[in-house]
Design an enzyme around this catalytic site. Structure first.
Site, PDB file in Angstrom:
ATOM      1  CG  ASP A  42      -2.828  -4.325   6.539  1.00 57.61           C
ATOM      2  OD1 ASP A  42      -2.374  -3.244   6.984  1.00 57.61           O
ATOM      3  OD2 ASP A  42      -2.227  -5.011   5.701  1.00 57.61           O
TER       4      ASP A  42
ATOM      5  CG  ASP B 189       3.188  -5.830  12.210  1.00 62.07           C
ATOM      6  OD1 ASP B 189       3.013  -4.700  11.712  1.00 62.07           O
ATOM      7  OD2 ASP B 189       3.546  -6.814  11.531  1.00 62.07           O
TER       8      ASP B 189
ATOM      9  CD  GLU C  92       3.241  -2.950   6.436  1.00 61.84           C
ATOM     10  OE1 GLU C  92       4.488  -2.914   6.471  1.00 61.84           O
ATOM     11  OE2 GLU C  92       2.582  -3.891   6.928  1.00 61.84           O
TER      12      GLU C  92
END
Length: 439
Positions: free
Chosen positions: A80, A109, A143
Site C-alpha cells: 500500500d 515507500d 502498513e
C-alpha cells in the site's frame, strides 16, 4: 529476470494506485486485486515454487524452503501507499522514467523494496538456487494505516512455529547528505524505531454567530494548547545506536567535529546540542517529537466552532514511554477544558543486537556499496516490522537504495522517485543477502 524486466515490474506496480485508508469502505480493493494479479504475472516462478498464505484482505506470506529451518529469515515490504498530495513534476501514478529515475508514489515507500525482493528471488529461482535457510516473504497491505496485516502475519508464523533468526523491513538506506559536512553515504540500518502514538485534542463549546465571539472559545483554546506543546519539547538525549552511528561517521566528518563524534559516548551533551542545531532530520534523532497534523473547527467562516480538534502525531524516543509522554502533554496543555483522546499508542521497539545477523547485513552493504559507511540508527518512522519483535529479537530496517536528502524528503510528500541504477543495485543487494545466509 533481467534488469529491464525488473524495472518494468516496478513501473507496472507503481501505476496501480493501492492507496490505503483507515476506513475500509474507502479502500479501492480492485486496485489491490489488480496489484496481486500483476505480481503473479511479473514473478511467475516465485508464485509457482513458493508456498503462499493469504493474510488479511490482500497481504501475502510466502515460504521458500531452504536447506535448513534452524535460522529462518523474514524479508518484508508492503503493497500500500499513502495518498497523493502536492504538485508533482511527473504523474504520481505514472511510473515514468525521466532523467534516469523512476517517478511515482511508492517507488521509495515501499514498492521499490517489494519489487526488489521479488526480482531477486525470481532470479535465484531461475538458477535453481536453494537458500541455506528458510526464507519468508511478508508483504503487508495496510502498513500505512497501522493495519492488521502485520499482526496477522506474526500470528500465522507463530502458529507454524516459526521463530525468525532475523527480520528485515524497510527503513534505512544508503543515505547521502545524512549529516552536515559528512561526504560519505551512510548505510543506516534501523536497530529500533520510535513508538507511534497519536492523540486528539478536543474542546467543546456553545458555538454561535461569528459576530459575537466570546473570549477563549474552542478554537482559541485549541490554538493555545498547540502553541504550548510546540514550545515545550521533551528532554533531548542520544541513545546507544545514535552514539555508535556518530562514532562510525567520525572519520568522515569535518575536522572540527571529529573529536566530538569519535568520542560520542563521552561527549553526549555536545553531540546532542550539535544534532539539535543541524536541522529537523538530525534533531528528531534526539527526542520524542510532536507534530500537529490535523485541524478542524467551524463548518463556515461566519460560524463560531462548537467543537475544535487538533490531531497530534507523537514519535516516542527510545527511553521514553507512552505513559510519560501522555503525562507531559497533559501538564503542558494545562487546561481542563482541552480533552486529550488517545487514538493509538505504541511503545518504542526494543533495540536489536549488533551481532552476527547485523554483521551479515552490514557486510552485504560493504560488498555492494563499498563507498558507504554501515551504521546502526534509531528509525524515526514506524514500520510493520515493529510487530515482529514479538517473535524475533533481531528486527532490522534497511532498504538497499541510494537516496539523497531530497529523495528522503519526498517520502509521503511529492515528487517521490528512485534512480533506475539505484533500484537495480538494490535488487542485487537482496540477492546477495539471500545467497550469503549461513548454513
Amino acid at each position: 529476470m533481467n534488469d529491464d524486466a525488473a524495472v518494468a515490474a516496478l513501473q507496472a506496480l507503481v501505476r496501480i494506485p493501492t492507496v490505503s485508508d483507515r476506513d475500509p469502505d474507502k479502500v479501492d480493493t480492485a486496485a489491490f486485486d489488480e496489484l496481486l494479479a500483476e505480481m503473479q504475472r511479473r514473478f511467475p516462478l516465485l508464485h509457482a515454487r513458493l508456498e503462499l498464505t493469504r493474510v488479511d484482505t490482500h497481504a501475502l506470506l510466502f515460504h521458500w524452503t531452504g536447506g535448513s529451518a534452524a535460522k529462518p529469515v523474514v524479508l518484508m515490504a508492503h503493497l500500500d501507499v499513502v495518498p497523493v498530495e502536492g504538485e508533482w513534476q511527473h504523474p504520481a501514478f505514472g511510473g515514468d522514467i525521466v532523467d534516469g529515475n523512476i517517478w511515482g508514489r511508492g517507488t521509495l515507500d515501499d514498492k521499490g523494496s517489494l519489487v526488489g525482493i521479488c526480482a531477486a528471488v525470481e532470479r535465484l529461482l531461475a538458477d535453481d538456487f536453494v537458500p541455506a535457510q528458510d526464507v519468508w516473504l511478508s508483504f503487508g497491505c495496510n502498513e500505512e494505516v497501522s493495519g492488521s496485516a502485520a499482526v496477522l502475519a506474526v500470528e500465522e508464523l507463530r502458529r507454524q512455529g516459526v521463530e525468525p533468526w532475523f527480520v528485515l523491513d524497510e527503513g534505512g538506506a544508503i543515505a547521502s547528505e545524512a549529516f552536515p559536512g559528512v561526504a560519505a553515504p551512510i548505510g543506516v540500518i534501523g536497530v529500533t524505531e520510535k513508538g507511534v502514538t497519536s492523540v486528539e485534542l478536543r474542546v467543546e463549546g456553545r458555538g454561535g454567530h461569528a459576530s459575537t465571539p466570546a473570549k477563549m472559545g474552542p478554537t482559541a483554546r485549541i490554538a493555545r494548547a498547540i502553541t504550548r506543546i510546540d514550545r515545550s519539547p521533551m528532554p533531548a538525549s542520544v541513545p546507544a545506536p545514535t552514539v555508535e552511528l556518530f562514532r562510525r561517521m567520525g572519520p568522515h566528518a569535518p575536522l572540527a567535529l571529529r573529536p566530538i563524534m569519535k568520542n560520542a559516548g563521552r561527549a553526549k551533551p555536545l553531540l546532542t546540542r550539535a544534532l539539535l542545531a543541524a536541522g529537523p532530520e538530525p534533531a528528531a534523532m534526539t527526542r520524542t517529537t510532536f507534530a500537529v497534523t490535523t485541524l478542524s473547527g467551524a463548518p463556515a467562516l461566519n460560524v463560531i466552532a462548537a467543537t475544535a480538534k487538533a490531531g497530534v502525531n507523537i514519535r516516542i524516543m527510545v527511553g521514553d514511554t507512552v505513559a510519560g509522554v501522555l503525562e507531559h502533554v497533559r501538564k503542558t496543555v494545562n487546561d481542563d477544558q482541552v480533552h486529550i483522546d488517545v487514538v493509538e499508542q505504541n511503545e518504542p521497539s526494543p533495540i536489536s543486537p549488533m551481532d552476527e545477523a547485523f554483521e551479515l547485513i552490514e557486510s552485504t552493504i560493504t560488498e555492494l556499496f563499498p563507498d558507504a559507511v554501515p551504521a546502526p540508527y534509531v528509525m524515526m518512522a514506524a514500520t510493520d516490522s515493529r510487530f515482529f519483535t514479538a517473535i524475533c529479537p533481531r528486527v532490522y530496517r534497511f532498504a538497499p537504495f541510494r537516496m539523497t536528502k531530497a529523495q528522503r524528503e519526498s517520502i509521503h510528500s511529492y515528487d517521490e522517485h528512485l534512480g533506475v541504477d539505484a533500484f537495480l543495485d538494490g535488487v542485487r543487494w537482496y540477492g546477495r543477502l539471500i545467497e550469503r545466509l549461513p548454513a
